[in-house]
Write a protein that holds these residues in place. Structure first.
Motif, PDB file in Angstrom:
ATOM      1  N   GLU A  24       0.850  -1.174   0.000  1.00 28.88           N
ATOM      2  CA  GLU A  24       0.000   0.000   0.000  1.00 28.88           C
ATOM      3  C   GLU A  24       0.894   1.235   0.000  1.00 28.88           C
ATOM      4  O   GLU A  24       1.619   1.494   0.963  1.00 28.88           O
ATOM      5  CB  GLU A  24      -0.897   0.020   1.246  1.00 28.88           C
ATOM      6  CG  GLU A  24      -1.839   1.196   1.310  1.00 28.88           C
ATOM      7  CD  GLU A  24      -3.016   1.070   0.357  1.00 28.88           C
ATOM      8  OE1 GLU A  24      -3.811   2.012   0.288  1.00 28.88           O
ATOM      9  OE2 GLU A  24      -3.138   0.022  -0.307  1.00 28.88           O
ATOM     10  N   ASP A  31       0.229   5.169  -7.098  1.00 27.28           N
ATOM     11  CA  ASP A  31      -0.927   4.411  -7.590  1.00 27.28           C
ATOM     12  C   ASP A  31      -2.140   5.341  -7.669  1.00 27.28           C
ATOM     13  O   ASP A  31      -2.693   5.719  -6.640  1.00 27.28           O
ATOM     14  CB  ASP A  31      -1.214   3.249  -6.630  1.00 27.28           C
ATOM     15  CG  ASP A  31      -2.394   2.386  -7.075  1.00 27.28           C
ATOM     16  OD1 ASP A  31      -3.068   2.746  -8.063  1.00 27.28           O
ATOM     17  OD2 ASP A  31      -2.643   1.358  -6.422  1.00 27.28           O
ATOM     18  N   ARG A  34      -5.330   4.116  -5.792  1.00 34.52           N
ATOM     19  CA  ARG A  34      -5.227   4.289  -4.343  1.00 34.52           C
ATOM     20  C   ARG A  34      -5.456   5.739  -3.978  1.00 34.52           C
ATOM     21  O   ARG A  34      -6.177   6.050  -3.017  1.00 34.52           O
ATOM     22  CB  ARG A  34      -3.864   3.797  -3.870  1.00 34.52           C
ATOM     23  CG  ARG A  34      -3.581   4.057  -2.376  1.00 34.52           C
ATOM     24  CD  ARG A  34      -2.806   5.342  -2.173  1.00 34.52           C
ATOM     25  NE  ARG A  34      -2.542   5.597  -0.751  1.00 34.52           N
ATOM     26  CZ  ARG A  34      -2.099   6.746  -0.281  1.00 34.52           C
ATOM     27  NH1 ARG A  34      -1.901   7.770  -1.100  1.00 34.52           N
ATOM     28  NH2 ARG A  34      -1.861   6.913   1.012  1.00 34.52           N
ATOM     29  N   HIS A  65     -11.284  -1.247  -6.145  1.00 32.86           N
ATOM     30  CA  HIS A  65     -11.026  -0.222  -5.131  1.00 32.86           C
ATOM     31  C   HIS A  65     -12.297   0.357  -4.506  1.00 32.86           C
ATOM     32  O   HIS A  65     -12.242   0.958  -3.430  1.00 32.86           O
ATOM     33  CB  HIS A  65     -10.193   0.910  -5.744  1.00 32.86           C
ATOM     34  CG  HIS A  65      -8.767   0.533  -5.979  1.00 32.86           C
ATOM     35  ND1 HIS A  65      -8.372  -0.231  -7.063  1.00 32.86           N
ATOM     36  CD2 HIS A  65      -7.638   0.786  -5.267  1.00 32.86           C
ATOM     37  CE1 HIS A  65      -7.061  -0.411  -7.008  1.00 32.86           C
ATOM     38  NE2 HIS A  65      -6.592   0.195  -5.932  1.00 32.86           N
TER      39      HIS A  65
END
Length: 247
Positions: A24, A31, A34, A65
């Motif tokens: 993460e 990303d 994200r 997501h």
């Protein structure tokens, strides 16, 4: 320099990097999915415009997501759209549109690339287009705009406007002037091209000035891709800080 940094140093010359699967990112700019998940005020049900859907890669990514996104996908290529329909037609919350988005409704020439549908565009290939820039077929396609589509469908807000249209991204943004003026678009994720990949590409300062003049702030750029020892393209994420999502 550790092994990972050494490998990334070499790969970086070719526009690539490595990252541990499942890691993460702790910072922005690695990303985009994200980052949009973190910044979105819509929880698990954002309204997403997937402009340049190709065969459904972004749909899959958004659904990884967000639990229940409402996605409006746009793909002008008949070939890519057929694959998109086969892949995503039965997915709940997804609306598929076989048309392009641009500055205004109408029709336009669409250049199907010999290098494959991901390189096809409403702009003619330039001298540095991948795959040699050959055009397999030129088609006339329908074009709408963000504003017109929202007016017809009664859409009052867009949480995420994702654009990947091979150089046509700025035209899509121009077609969202009313929604932008009403502060009805929160996040804009778009591709920015610096090389002569397509003819008639806008300059970076034009894109930035247009968005900054309308209240948008640059969140981050993503890792640059390099071609011929120079920056070739990247992606940018912009946010309107005064966006207020309707209940």
């Amino acid at each position: 320099m550790n092994l990972k940094k050494g490998i990334n140093a070499v790969l970086g010359r070719f526009g690539y990097r490595i990252q541990r699967m499942g890691a993460e990112p702790a910072v922005f700019g690695v990303d985009p999915m994200r980052d949009m998940r973190v910044l979105s005020t819509a929880g698990d049900q954002p309204v997403i415009f997937d402009v340049g859907a190709n065969v459904g890669q972004s749909i899959d990514n958004f659904r990884r997501h967000f639990r229940s996104p409402v996605i409006h996908s746009f793909e002008p290529s008949p070939k890519a759209f057929a694959e998109l329909q086969s892949h995503a037609a039965s997915i709940p919350g997804v609306t598929l549109n076989n048309l392009a988005l641009g500055a205004r409704p109408g029709e336009a020439s669409f250049f199907e690339s010999e290098a494959g549908t991901p390189m096809s565009s409403l702009l003619q290939p330039g001298t540095e287009c991948w795959g040699g820039g050959g055009v397999r077929e030129t088609l006339q396609v329908r074009v709408s705009s963000v504003d017109e589509y929202c007016r017809q469908r009664g859409i009052g807000q867009i949480d995420i406007l994702k654009i990947d249209t091979q150089g046509y991204d700025f035209e899509v943004i121009k077609g969202a002037k009313a929604m932008i003026r009403n502060r009805a678009i929160h996040l804009i994720h778009m591709e920015i091209i610096f090389c002569d990949m397509y003819k008639g590409l806008p300059r970076m300062d034009e894109i930035y000035a247009f968005l900054a003049d309308r209240g948008y702030e640059l969140v981050t750029f993503y890792p640059f891709c390099y071609w011929g020892n120079k920056a070739s393209w990247t992606e940018g994420l912009f946010m309107h800080p005064e966006y207020r999502r309707m209940a």
